[in-house]
Design a protein around this motif. Structure first.
Motif, PDB file in Angstrom:
ATOM      1  N   ALA B  93      16.933  15.143  14.184  1.00 45.76           N
ATOM      2  CA  ALA B  93      18.493  14.522  14.262  1.00 45.76           C
ATOM      3  C   ALA B  93      19.128  15.222  15.583  1.00 45.76           C
ATOM      4  CB  ALA B  93      18.961  14.666  13.171  1.00 45.76           C
ATOM      5  N   PHE B  94      18.979  16.658  15.470  1.00 47.67           N
ATOM      6  CA  PHE B  94      19.716  17.593  16.393  1.00 47.67           C
ATOM      7  C   PHE B  94      19.136  17.174  18.023  1.00 47.67           C
ATOM      8  CE2 PHE B  94      20.078  22.107  18.096  1.00 47.67           C
ATOM      9  CZ  PHE B  94      21.500  21.859  18.122  1.00 47.67           C
ATOM     10  N   ALA B  95      17.845  16.951  17.916  1.00 45.42           N
ATOM     11  CA  ALA B  95      17.393  16.740  19.376  1.00 45.42           C
ATOM     12  C   ALA B  95      17.920  15.409  19.819  1.00 45.42           C
ATOM     13  CB  ALA B  95      15.746  16.881  19.196  1.00 45.42           C
ATOM     14  N   LEU B  96      17.893  14.645  18.867  1.00 42.71           N
ATOM     15  CA  LEU B  96      18.452  13.123  19.302  1.00 42.71           C
ATOM     16  C   LEU B  96      19.803  13.362  19.822  1.00 42.71           C
ATOM     17  CD1 LEU B  96      16.812  10.800  16.831  1.00 42.71           C
ATOM     18  CD2 LEU B  96      16.046  10.955  19.286  1.00 42.71           C
ATOM     19  N   ALA B  97      20.652  14.002  19.132  1.00 41.52           N
ATOM     20  CA  ALA B  97      22.065  14.222  19.232  1.00 41.52           C
ATOM     21  C   ALA B  97      21.974  14.813  20.779  1.00 41.52           C
ATOM     22  CB  ALA B  97      22.805  15.092  18.368  1.00 41.52           C
ATOM     23  N   LEU B  98      21.293  15.571  21.076  1.00 42.20           N
ATOM     24  CA  LEU B  98      21.320  16.560  22.140  1.00 42.20           C
ATOM     25  C   LEU B  98      20.967  15.411  23.550  1.00 42.20           C
ATOM     26  CD1 LEU B  98      19.973  20.036  21.918  1.00 42.20           C
ATOM     27  CD2 LEU B  98      22.171  19.506  22.300  1.00 42.20           C
ATOM     28  N   THR B  99      19.927  14.631  23.031  1.00 46.50           N
ATOM     29  CA  THR B  99      19.391  13.786  24.002  1.00 46.50           C
ATOM     30  C   THR B  99      20.690  12.935  24.326  1.00 46.50           C
ATOM     31  OG1 THR B  99      17.454  13.730  22.885  1.00 46.50           O
ATOM     32  CG2 THR B  99      17.744  12.155  24.595  1.00 46.50           C
ATOM     33  N   VAL B 100      21.500  12.528  23.562  1.00 42.24           N
ATOM     34  CA  VAL B 100      22.503  11.406  23.726  1.00 42.24           C
ATOM     35  C   VAL B 100      23.359  12.101  24.677  1.00 42.24           C
ATOM     36  CG1 VAL B 100      24.538  10.205  22.616  1.00 42.24           C
ATOM     37  CG2 VAL B 100      22.402  10.160  21.593  1.00 42.24           C
ATOM     38  N   LYS B 101      23.800  13.473  24.383  1.00 44.61           N
ATOM     39  CA  LYS B 101      24.807  14.273  25.482  1.00 44.61           C
ATOM     40  C   LYS B 101      24.077  14.423  26.781  1.00 44.61           C
ATOM     41  CE  LYS B 101      28.400  16.346  23.427  1.00 44.61           C
ATOM     42  NZ  LYS B 101      29.703  16.091  24.036  1.00 44.61           N
ATOM     43  N   LEU B 102      22.751  14.680  26.683  1.00 44.11           N
ATOM     44  CA  LEU B 102      22.071  14.763  28.115  1.00 44.11           C
ATOM     45  C   LEU B 102      22.471  13.558  28.802  1.00 44.11           C
ATOM     46  CD1 LEU B 102      20.747  17.247  29.111  1.00 44.11           C
ATOM     47  CD2 LEU B 102      18.738  15.932  28.884  1.00 44.11           C
ATOM     48  N   TYR B 103      22.150  12.428  28.233  1.00 45.06           N
ATOM     49  CA  TYR B 103      22.271  11.009  28.743  1.00 45.06           C
ATOM     50  C   TYR B 103      23.592  10.703  29.322  1.00 45.06           C
ATOM     51  CZ  TYR B 103      21.761   5.923  29.787  1.00 45.06           C
ATOM     52  OH  TYR B 103      21.722   4.726  30.490  1.00 45.06           O
ATOM     53  N   GLU B 104      24.734  11.120  28.559  1.00 48.13           N
ATOM     54  CA  GLU B 104      26.135  11.032  28.972  1.00 48.13           C
ATOM     55  C   GLU B 104      26.286  11.962  30.246  1.00 48.13           C
ATOM     56  OE1 GLU B 104      28.694  12.283  25.912  1.00 48.13           O
ATOM     57  OE2 GLU B 104      28.251  10.554  24.681  1.00 48.13           O
ATOM     58  N   LYS B 105      25.628  13.007  30.298  1.00 42.80           N
ATOM     59  CA  LYS B 105      26.109  13.950  31.448  1.00 42.80           C
ATOM     60  C   LYS B 105      25.422  13.519  32.578  1.00 42.80           C
ATOM     61  CE  LYS B 105      28.628  17.030  28.876  1.00 42.80           C
ATOM     62  NZ  LYS B 105      29.952  17.368  29.136  1.00 42.80           N
ATOM     63  N   TYR B 106      24.062  13.294  32.595  1.00 38.51           N
ATOM     64  CA  TYR B 106      23.088  13.100  33.796  1.00 38.51           C
ATOM     65  C   TYR B 106      22.893  11.610  34.003  1.00 38.51           C
ATOM     66  CZ  TYR B 106      22.216  18.050  33.934  1.00 38.51           C
ATOM     67  OH  TYR B 106      22.058  19.520  34.238  1.00 38.51           O
ATOM     68  N   GLY B 107      23.033  10.639  32.993  1.00 42.86           N
ATOM     69  CA  GLY B 107      22.673   9.349  33.263  1.00 42.86           C
ATOM     70  C   GLY B 107      21.273   8.957  32.972  1.00 42.86           C
ATOM     71  N   THR B 108      20.397   9.973  32.596  1.00 38.42           N
ATOM     72  CA  THR B 108      19.017   9.826  32.459  1.00 38.42           C
ATOM     73  C   THR B 108      18.384  10.539  31.498  1.00 38.42           C
ATOM     74  OG1 THR B 108      16.585   9.735  33.746  1.00 38.42           O
ATOM     75  CG2 THR B 108      18.423  11.438  34.530  1.00 38.42           C
ATOM     76  N   ILE B 109      17.376  10.349  31.076  1.00 36.22           N
ATOM     77  CA  ILE B 109      16.602  11.108  30.054  1.00 36.22           C
ATOM     78  C   ILE B 109      15.353  11.536  30.471  1.00 36.22           C
ATOM     79  CG2 ILE B 109      17.831  10.718  28.046  1.00 36.22           C
ATOM     80  CD1 ILE B 109      15.536   8.836  27.241  1.00 36.22           C
ATOM     81  N   GLU B 110      14.973  11.272  31.856  1.00 38.28           N
ATOM     82  CA  GLU B 110      13.689  11.824  32.312  1.00 38.28           C
ATOM     83  C   GLU B 110      13.961  13.238  32.867  1.00 38.28           C
ATOM     84  OE1 GLU B 110      10.962   9.832  32.639  1.00 38.28           O
ATOM     85  OE2 GLU B 110      11.778   8.085  31.965  1.00 38.28           O
ATOM     86  N   LEU B 111      12.979  14.035  32.359  1.00 39.49           N
ATOM     87  CA  LEU B 111      13.532  15.475  32.673  1.00 39.49           C
ATOM     88  C   LEU B 111      13.162  15.951  34.304  1.00 39.49           C
ATOM     89  CD1 LEU B 111      12.066  17.800  29.909  1.00 39.49           C
ATOM     90  CD2 LEU B 111      14.374  17.359  30.495  1.00 39.49           C
ATOM     91  N   ASP B 112      12.114  15.147  35.075  1.00 41.52           N
ATOM     92  CA  ASP B 112      11.870  15.264  36.161  1.00 41.52           C
ATOM     93  C   ASP B 112      12.957  15.236  37.149  1.00 41.52           C
ATOM     94  OD1 ASP B 112      11.366  12.987  35.518  1.00 41.52           O
ATOM     95  OD2 ASP B 112       9.569  12.818  36.859  1.00 41.52           O
ATOM     96  N   LYS B 113      13.564  13.821  36.743  1.00 39.49           N
ATOM     97  CA  LYS B 113      14.919  13.549  37.625  1.00 39.49           C
ATOM     98  C   LYS B 113      16.026  14.693  37.366  1.00 39.49           C
ATOM     99  CE  LYS B 113      13.740   8.693  37.975  1.00 39.49           C
ATOM    100  NZ  LYS B 113      13.844   7.319  37.134  1.00 39.49           N
ATOM    101  N   ILE B 114      16.136  15.163  36.014  1.00 33.74           N
ATOM    102  CA  ILE B 114      17.117  16.026  35.774  1.00 33.74           C
ATOM    103  C   ILE B 114      16.810  17.446  36.622  1.00 33.74           C
ATOM    104  CG2 ILE B 114      18.145  17.308  33.982  1.00 33.74           C
ATOM    105  CD1 ILE B 114      17.727  15.067  32.159  1.00 33.74           C
ATOM    106  N   MET B 115      15.661  17.765  36.625  1.00 36.40           N
ATOM    107  CA  MET B 115      15.198  18.955  37.378  1.00 36.40           C
ATOM    108  C   MET B 115      15.736  18.663  39.082  1.00 36.40           C
ATOM    109  SD  MET B 115      14.149  21.221  35.690  1.00 36.40           S
ATOM    110  CE  MET B 115      13.860  21.468  33.944  1.00 36.40           C
TER     111      MET B 115
END
Lengths: 490, 120
Positions: B93-115
Motif C-alpha cells: 500500500a505504501f509503495a503504491l501511494a508513493l507511486t501515485v505521488k511520483l506520477y503526479e510529480k513526474y508524469g511517468t512511472i518508468e524509472l529510466d525516464k525519471i533518471m
C-alpha cells in the motif's frame, strides 16, 4: 521486587504509545515537547538499565510471561543497554536540534506525523536490538523500513519521493531475503528463539552444511542491503542527501546500525563461534567491507554536494564495521561495536552542521559553500572536529577504532588489510579537508563576506555542541567502553 | 531431479521467488516492480506454509473430538505467515501511494525516464 528489568520493554512501549498521540495534538510546540520528553525519559531508562546490567549481569526478559521456546523473549546484556543509551541519547539531541529547524524544511501541518514516525523508528530500532526472537526481529525490520521511508518522503519534493521509492524497493528485497533465511532456520530447527536455534543446531549441523551456508548468505545479503554494505549501497546517497537534516542524521547515525547488530547476533548467537569459523561467510563480509571502505571514499571524492559527500562517507564507515566483523576475532568484533558508537555520534554531528550550513546560506553545492567559515565560524568549527574524527586524529573515536582495527588485523594475521585502512584514512582526509580549508582560508573566497553574518541563533548550536562533547568523551573513555563491550561478549 | 519432484511445493516456491526477484530488479516500470515484490513475498509464504503442513493432518482447531497431538499440524508457520501477509500488504500500500505521488510529480512511472529527467 525488581523494577529495572522491566525498563527495556517500557522504553519501547513509551515510544510506541506516545507516537500515536502526536497527530491528535494540534499545537506543534506541544508535539515537539512530548517527543523530546518521551525520548529523554527513554534515555534515562536506558541509563538505569545499563547500571542494572553492569551490577547483575545480562538477563532474559519474558514479554507476556510465557516461557522461552513459546513466548517472545528479550535478551539484555551490556552491549544492548549501551545501544539503548546511544540510540535514545543521539535521538534526543537530534530532536532538540529539530526544535529550531524542522518547520523550515517541512510543512507545518506535517510536524505531528513527522514526530510520530521518529518515535516509532527509534522504538523499532531498539526492539531489533533487544529481541531474542528472529521473527520478531523481522517485523521490527519492516516497521523500520516503513518509518524511515516516511521520514524521507515527508519533505514532499520530487527527489525525495524518487529516493524513498528506491529505498523502499531495495529494503523490501532485503527483508524478503531475511524472511527466507528465517524459513530455512525454522525448517531445520523448529524454533524461532535464537538461544534454542543455537542449541538445536549444535546437535547436528554437519548434516545441514549447505542449507546453513545458504541461510547465512541470505541473512548477510538481506541485512547488508539494509545497512549499506558496499555493492548494495546504491539507495543510500539519494535517500540520505535529500531528506531533511534531522532525518539524515537519524538515518545515518541509527537506522544503519541496528541491522548490523542483528547481523552480529545472528552470526555469533544463532550460528555460534564454532560454526561460523568453518563457513566462508566471514571472508565475504571482510572483502565487501574492505571494498566499501575504499570505494565509498572514492565515490565521495567525486561528489559536488556537501550532503552527498557525507552520505558516501557513511558507506565507507559502514565498511569499517563490516571489516571488524569479518576479521573473525574478538578484538575485531569489539571494535565493530565501538565503531558503531563512535560513528553514530560523529555522523549525526556532521549531518546536523551540514544541514545548518545549507539552511542558513541556501546553497548545497561545495563550490558555493567556500568561505562559509567567515559567515558561520562556530558551525564550521564543529564540522571540523567531526571531520577530524572521521579522518582519525588521536583521542577522537575515529582514531581509536582505526588503531584497534589495525591491531585486530595483525592478530588475525591479515597484514595486507592495514594498507586498506591507511588508504581509506588518506581518502577521508582528501574529501573532508577541502571543505574546511576552503571554508576558513583562501583570500578570494571570504573577501566580501561578513563575519558571523549567518550565525544568528546560537542556541540551536547547543545540541550540536553536546554531540561534540559526547564524541570527545567517547574517545577519552574508550578503554572503559571497550572493556564493557568485551564483558558483554563473553 | 527426483528430489525436486517430491518436494514440489518447495520447488514451486523457489521458481516463484526467482521470477519475483528478476521482475523486481530488471523492470523499469514501478507497478511491475511492485508486482515482482509481491510475487517474491508470496513465494516465501508458500515455502513457509509448505514446511508447516503435513499430509493427512488437520488445522489445529478442535471440532468435536480431540484427536491428540498426531492429528494436527504445527500452527506456528501459518500464524507467522499471517503476520507476514499483513506486513506485505502494508508495504504494498505504501509503495503504491508513493507511486501515485511520483506520477503526479513526474508524469511517468518508468524509472529510466525519471533518471533522464533528473539528469544523472
Amino acid at each position: 521486587m525488581v523494577y529495572e528489568n522491566n525498563f527495556p520493554l517500557l522504553i519501547i512501549l513509551i515510544l510506541f504509545i506516545s507516537a500515536f498521540t502526536m497527530p491528535l495534538i494540534k499545537k506543534n510546540a506541544l508535539v515537539k515537547l512530548v517527543s523530546l520528553l518521551t525520548m529523554g525519559v527513554s534515555f534515562l531508562l536506558g541509563i538505569a538499565t545499563f547500571l542494572f546490567v553492569k551490577e547483575n549481569g545480562s538477563f532474559f526478559y519474558k514479554v507476556g510471561h510465557f516461557d522461552a521456546p513459546w513466548g517472545i523473549e528479550f535478551q539484555i546484556g551490556t552491549v544492548e543497554s549501551i545501544m539503548a543509551i546511544l540510540f535514545t541519547g543521539v535521538a534526543t539531541l537530534i530532536l532538540w536540534y529539530a526544535l529550531y529547524s524542522i518547520e523550515k524544511e517541512i510543512k507545518p501541518n506535517k510536524v505531528g506525523f513527522y514526530y510520530l514516525l521518529i518515535n516509532i523508528l527509534v522504538g523499532s530500532l531498539l526492539g531489533m536490538v533487544f529481541s531474542n526472537d528472529l521473527f520478531n526481529c523481522f517485523v521490527f525490520i519492516e516497521v523500520t523500513t516503513l518509518a524511515s521511508c516516511g521520514i524521507i518522503v515527508v519533505k514532499d519534493k520530487k527527489e525525495n519521493i524518487a529516493a524513498a521509492i528506491k529505498y523502499l524497493i531495495l529494503s523490501c528485497l532485503g527483508s524478503g531475503l531475511v524472511l527466507m533465511g528465517i524459513a530455512f532456520l525454522y525448517d531445520i530447527t523448529g524454533n524461532l528463539n535464537m538461544t534454542y536455534i543455537h542449541k538445536e543446531l549444535m546437535k547436528g549441523y554437519e548434516s545441514y552444511q549447505n542449507t546453513l551456508h545458504i541461510a547465512a548468505g541470505l541473512f548477510t545479503v538481506g541485512i547488508g542491503i539494509k545497512s549499506a554494505m558496499f555493492p548494495m549501497h546504491i539507495w543510500l546517497p539519494d535517500a540520505h542527501s535529500s531528506a531533511p537534516a534531522s532525518s539524515s542524521a537519524i538515518l545515518s547515525a541509527l537506522v544503519l546500525k541496528s541491522p548490523v547488530l542483528l547481523l552480529i547476533k545472528i552470526l555469533y548467537r544463532v550460528f555460534g563461534d564454532e560454526m561460523i569459523y568453518e563457513f566462508s561467510i566471514l571472508n565475504l563480509i571482510l572483502i565487501l567491507g574492505t571494498m566499501g571502505m575504499i570505494m565509498g571514499s572514492v565515490f565521495a571524492l567525486r561528489q559536488k554536494e556537501i550532503k552527498r559527500v557525507i552520505a558516501y562517507s557513511s558507506v565507507a564507515q559502514m565498511g569499517y564495521i563490516f571489516f571488524g566483523i569479518g576479521l573473525g576475532n574478538k578484538l575485531g568484533l569489539i571494535m565493530a561495536i565501538f565503531h558503531i558508537i563512535g560513528h553514530a555520534v560523529t555522523k549525526s554531528l556532521l549531518f546536523l552542521t551540514a544541514g545548518r550550513m545549507i539552511e542558513k546560506t541556501g546553497n548545497k553545492k561545495l563550490s558555493e559553500l567556500k568561505g562559509v567559515g567567515k559567515e558561520m565560524p562556530y558551525t564550521l568549527g564543529l564540522f571540523t572536529i567531526g571531520a577530524l574524527s572521521m579522518v582519525g586524529i588521536p583521542i577522537l573515536p575515529g582514531f581509536i577504532s582505526k588503531w584497534y582495527l589495525s591491531l585486530a588485523s595483525i592478530d588475525a594475521t591479515k597484514y595486507m588489510y592495514i594498507a586498506a585502512i591507511l588508504l581509506s584514512s588518506l581518502l577521508n582526509a582528501a574529501y573532508y579537508f577541502p571543505i574546511v580549508v576552503n571554508g576558513y582560508f583562501g583570500e578570494e573566497n571570504i573577501k566580501d563576506k561578513l563575519y558571523k553574518s549567518n550565525e544568528k541563533d546560537v542556541k540551536a548550536l547547543m545540541p550540536i555542541a553536546l554531540l561534540m562533547i559526547g564524541m570527545i568523551v567517547v574517545g577519552a573513555i574508550s578503554h572503559k567502553i571497550i572493556d564493557v563491550i568485551a564483558l558483554g561478549l563473553v | 531431479m527426483e528430489k525436486l519432484l517430491t518436494n514440489y511445493f518447495e520447488t514451486a516456491s523457489m521458481i516463484l521467488f526467482g521470477v519475483g526477484f528478476v521482475t523486481l530488479l530488471l523492470h523499469n516500470n514501478l507497478i511491475k516492480k511492485i508486482i515482482g515484490m509481491n510475487i517474491m513475498d508470496t513465494a516465501v509464504f508458500l515455502f513457509f506454509i509448505a514446511k508447516g503442513s503435513i499430509q493427512g493432518r488437520e488445522a489445529p482447531i478442535v471440532t468435536g473430538v480431540h484427536k491428540g497431538i498426531a492429528g494436527y499440524i504445527n500452527p506456528i508457520p501459518t500464524a507467522l505467515m499471517l503476520t507476514g501477509i499483513v506486513v506485505a500488504v502494508s508495504v504494498t500500500a505504501f509503495a503504491l501511494a508513493l507511486t501515485v505521488k511520483l506520477y503526479e510529480k513526474y508524469g511517468t512511472i518508468e524509472l529510466d525516464k525519471i533518471m533522464e529527467m533528473r539528469g544523472d
